[in-house]
Design a protein around this motif. Structure first.
Motif, mmCIF file in Angstrom:
data_model
loop_
_atom_site.group_PDB
_atom_site.id
_atom_site.type_symbol
_atom_site.label_atom_id
_atom_site.label_comp_id
_atom_site.label_asym_id
_atom_site.label_seq_id
_atom_site.Cartn_x
_atom_site.Cartn_y
_atom_site.Cartn_z
ATOM 1 N N MET A 156 0.831 -1.203 0.000
ATOM 2 C CA MET A 156 0.000 0.000 0.000
ATOM 3 C C MET A 156 0.871 1.260 0.000
ATOM 4 S SD MET A 156 -3.202 -0.772 2.544
ATOM 5 C CE MET A 156 -4.543 -1.861 2.055
ATOM 6 N N GLU A 157 1.891 1.278 0.840
ATOM 7 C CA GLU A 157 2.802 2.425 0.883
ATOM 8 C C GLU A 157 3.445 2.670 -0.478
ATOM 9 O OE1 GLU A 157 4.863 3.567 5.120
ATOM 10 O OE2 GLU A 157 5.811 2.065 3.878
ATOM 11 N N THR A 158 3.908 1.594 -1.096
ATOM 12 C CA THR A 158 4.545 1.713 -2.413
ATOM 13 C C THR A 158 3.548 2.219 -3.442
ATOM 14 O OG1 THR A 158 6.038 -0.110 -1.855
ATOM 15 C CG2 THR A 158 5.848 0.489 -4.184
ATOM 16 N N GLY A 159 2.330 1.697 -3.395
ATOM 17 C CA GLY A 159 1.299 2.142 -4.318
ATOM 18 C C GLY A 159 0.981 3.616 -4.168
ATOM 19 N N GLN B 51 1.728 9.252 -6.271
ATOM 20 C CA GLN B 51 2.164 10.647 -6.205
ATOM 21 C C GLN B 51 3.232 10.951 -7.251
ATOM 22 O OE1 GLN B 51 3.255 10.600 -2.040
ATOM 23 N NE2 GLN B 51 1.373 11.647 -1.437
ATOM 24 N N GLN B 52 4.182 10.023 -7.424
ATOM 25 C CA GLN B 52 5.260 10.249 -8.382
ATOM 26 C C GLN B 52 4.766 10.233 -9.824
ATOM 27 O OE1 GLN B 52 7.945 7.095 -7.304
ATOM 28 N NE2 GLN B 52 8.899 8.263 -5.645
ATOM 29 N N SER B 53 3.644 9.566 -10.076
ATOM 30 C CA SER B 53 3.097 9.472 -11.436
ATOM 31 C C SER B 53 1.975 10.478 -11.670
ATOM 32 C CB SER B 53 2.585 8.054 -11.705
ATOM 33 O OG SER B 53 1.471 7.754 -10.860
ATOM 34 N N MET B 54 1.842 11.425 -10.766
ATOM 35 C CA MET B 54 0.812 12.472 -10.875
ATOM 36 C C MET B 54 -0.591 11.869 -10.901
ATOM 37 S SD MET B 54 2.824 14.828 -13.694
ATOM 38 C CE MET B 54 3.083 13.368 -14.737
ATOM 39 N N GLY B 55 -0.770 10.791 -10.139
ATOM 40 C CA GLY B 55 -2.082 10.174 -10.007
ATOM 41 C C GLY B 55 -2.417 9.148 -11.068
ATOM 42 N N ALA B 56 -1.505 8.886 -11.998
ATOM 43 C CA ALA B 56 -1.791 7.904 -13.052
ATOM 44 C C ALA B 56 -1.934 6.505 -12.465
ATOM 45 C CB ALA B 56 -0.700 7.931 -14.107
ATOM 46 N N PHE B 57 -1.129 6.209 -11.441
ATOM 47 C CA PHE B 57 -1.286 4.937 -10.733
ATOM 48 C C PHE B 57 -2.045 5.232 -9.453
ATOM 49 C CE2 PHE B 57 -0.032 1.571 -7.787
ATOM 50 C CZ PHE B 57 -0.293 0.458 -8.576
ATOM 51 N N ASP B 58 -3.151 4.527 -9.237
ATOM 52 C CA ASP B 58 -3.999 4.810 -8.085
ATOM 53 C C ASP B 58 -4.602 3.511 -7.572
ATOM 54 O OD1 ASP B 58 -5.700 5.821 -6.180
ATOM 55 O OD2 ASP B 58 -6.634 7.300 -7.490
ATOM 56 N N ILE B 59 -4.297 3.175 -6.319
ATOM 57 C CA ILE B 59 -4.835 1.937 -5.749
ATOM 58 C C ILE B 59 -6.269 2.120 -5.254
ATOM 59 C CG2 ILE B 59 -2.562 1.059 -5.119
ATOM 60 C CD1 ILE B 59 -3.135 1.892 -2.232
ATOM 61 N N GLY B 60 -6.823 3.324 -5.412
ATOM 62 C CA GLY B 60 -8.186 3.574 -4.948
ATOM 63 C C GLY B 60 -9.238 3.476 -6.032
ATOM 64 N N ASP C 82 5.779 -3.592 -12.131
ATOM 65 C CA ASP C 82 4.348 -3.796 -12.318
ATOM 66 C C ASP C 82 3.588 -2.480 -12.210
ATOM 67 O OD1 ASP C 82 1.954 -5.096 -12.661
ATOM 68 O OD2 ASP C 82 1.955 -6.113 -10.714
ATOM 69 N N ALA C 83 3.832 -1.748 -11.129
ATOM 70 C CA ALA C 83 3.109 -0.499 -10.903
ATOM 71 C C ALA C 83 3.454 0.561 -11.941
ATOM 72 C CB ALA C 83 3.400 0.014 -9.500
ATOM 73 N N TRP C 84 4.745 0.682 -12.280
ATOM 74 C CA TRP C 84 5.138 1.712 -13.248
ATOM 75 C C TRP C 84 4.651 1.391 -14.655
ATOM 76 C CZ3 TRP C 84 5.945 6.477 -12.541
ATOM 77 C CH2 TRP C 84 6.533 6.947 -11.371
ATOM 78 N N ALA C 85 4.570 0.112 -15.003
ATOM 79 C CA ALA C 85 4.024 -0.241 -16.316
ATOM 80 C C ALA C 85 2.579 0.235 -16.427
ATOM 81 C CB ALA C 85 4.110 -1.749 -16.533
ATOM 82 N N THR C 86 1.813 0.067 -15.347
ATOM 83 C CA THR C 86 0.426 0.542 -15.329
ATOM 84 C C THR C 86 0.375 2.063 -15.419
ATOM 85 O OG1 THR C 86 -0.275 -1.359 -13.997
ATOM 86 C CG2 THR C 86 -1.722 0.571 -14.003
ATOM 87 N N ALA C 87 1.195 2.738 -14.608
ATOM 88 C CA ALA C 87 1.184 4.200 -14.594
ATOM 89 C C ALA C 87 1.525 4.781 -15.961
ATOM 90 C CB ALA C 87 2.169 4.710 -13.544
#
Length: 324
Positions: free
Chosen positions: A88-91, A96-105, A275-280
């Motif tokens: 969750m912390e990493t997500g 924040q670093q992707s300007m909201g492009a990656f969002d676990i919510g 994984d997360a950055w590919a999505t972002a």
């Protein structure tokens, strides 16, 4: 008595391959070890590693720790396992670093578009909420020291864009614990390699051509002590009124991603990050994605649809090194 010309006899390494079902897909582990290795025990520990992630982070298991958080009342602290806190912390950080492009919510969005556990038919775009989306970073609070999280407003968390990558990292940690220095582990298309093969050749991973409904190889990437993950629009989608909608959500627009990118492949130090950055980067699109990859020094391959053809943009070491 040894003479100076004698060479030590190195043990012969054997190739092993183990696999099983997890998170709606399959995990694999290919490694080289001596014949004395206990593969049965390794197999048990590999399954335990991925099953832990599934039990903690699945939205499809109502008993999962993530589902407990989603069901908890607002402003209520919920104690969760250390692994879930880390993910969750990493997500939140990548959000924040992707300007909201990656969002676990985006759990409610995922469910509303027919990709979640409710299994109801997807709503029509017109029927979906048009209220302004609040990013998880504005709603979710994580206290790592106490191992607790709480929601400050209604929100459904979805970790499908990062949990599999973390599962791959746990597979790698498992084999590290067995003292193995030559392996390739993965869950579906998310992979992580350590070392190289006994022949000194790096691990070769096929990159799929982003073609709807057809599995084709477009190229190969060589891995050594790195992880790789791909996000795309060509494997999971729903059809609404004759239009195809992919499963990756655009948080700000509150609908599936719709841009020229067919796929983004990222290489990183951990599979969770890849994984997360590919999505972002997929969400950011064909213009902003490569720009952010260069700014943050992310190694990424962007595949754009150009009619029936594909165009590739490659970013390595913070530089745009190839466009074709």
């Amino acid at each position: 008595m040894k003479t100076s010309s004698e060479q030590p006899v190195l043990p012969t390494l054997q190739r092993y391959s183990l696999n099983g079902e997890t998170m709606g897909g399959r995990y694999t582990a290919v490694f080289y070890a001596s014949e004395a290795i206990d593969t049965a025990a390794i197999g048990v520990s590999l399954f335990a590693a991925v099953d832990k992630v599934d039990q903690q982070m699945s939205t499809w298991r109502r008993s999962s720790d993530l589902c407990r958080v989603n069901a908890a009342a607002i402003d209520t602290w919920v104690t969760v396992p250390e692994d879930l806190v880390l993910v969750m912390e990493t997500g939140l950080r990548i959000g924040q670093q992707s300007m909201g492009a990656f969002d676990i919510g985006v759990g409610e969005l995922v469910d509303s578009w027919g990709f979640g556990p409710s299994q109801h038919p997807p709503l029509s775009p017109a029927a979906l909420s048009t209220t302004r989306h609040r990013p998880a970073s504005a709603v979710l609070e994580v206290d790592r020291a106490r191992g607790q999280v709480r929601k400050k407003a209604p929100m459904a968390i979805d970790l499908s864009g990062i949990a599999k990558g973390y599962g791959v990292d746990l597979l790698a940690q498992c084999l590290d614990g067995w003292g193995l220095a030559s392996y390739l582990v993965g869950i579906d298309g998310e992979m992580r390699a350590r070392g190289c093969k006994p022949s000194t050749a790096p691990w070769a991973v096929a990159i799929e051509k982003p073609t709807y409904g057809v599995r084709e190889v477009s190229g190969v990437m060589e891995l050594q002590d790195t992880a790789i993950a791909t996000s795309g629009d060509y494997r999971r989608w729903v059809d609404i009124a004759g239009k195809r909608y992919a499963h990756t959500m655009h948080p700000a627009l509150q609908k599936p991603v719709s841009n020229r990118l067919a796929a983004v492949t990222v290489m990183a130090s951990s599979c969770m990050l890849a994984d997360a950055w590919a999505t972002a980067l997929l969400v950011l699109g064909e213009r902003d994605g490569p720009v952010l990859a260069q700014e943050r020094g992310i190694d990424a391959l962007f595949v754009l649809r150009d009619g029936i053809r594909f165009q590739e943009i490659l970013v390595l070491g913070g530089k745009l090194v190839e466009v074709n």
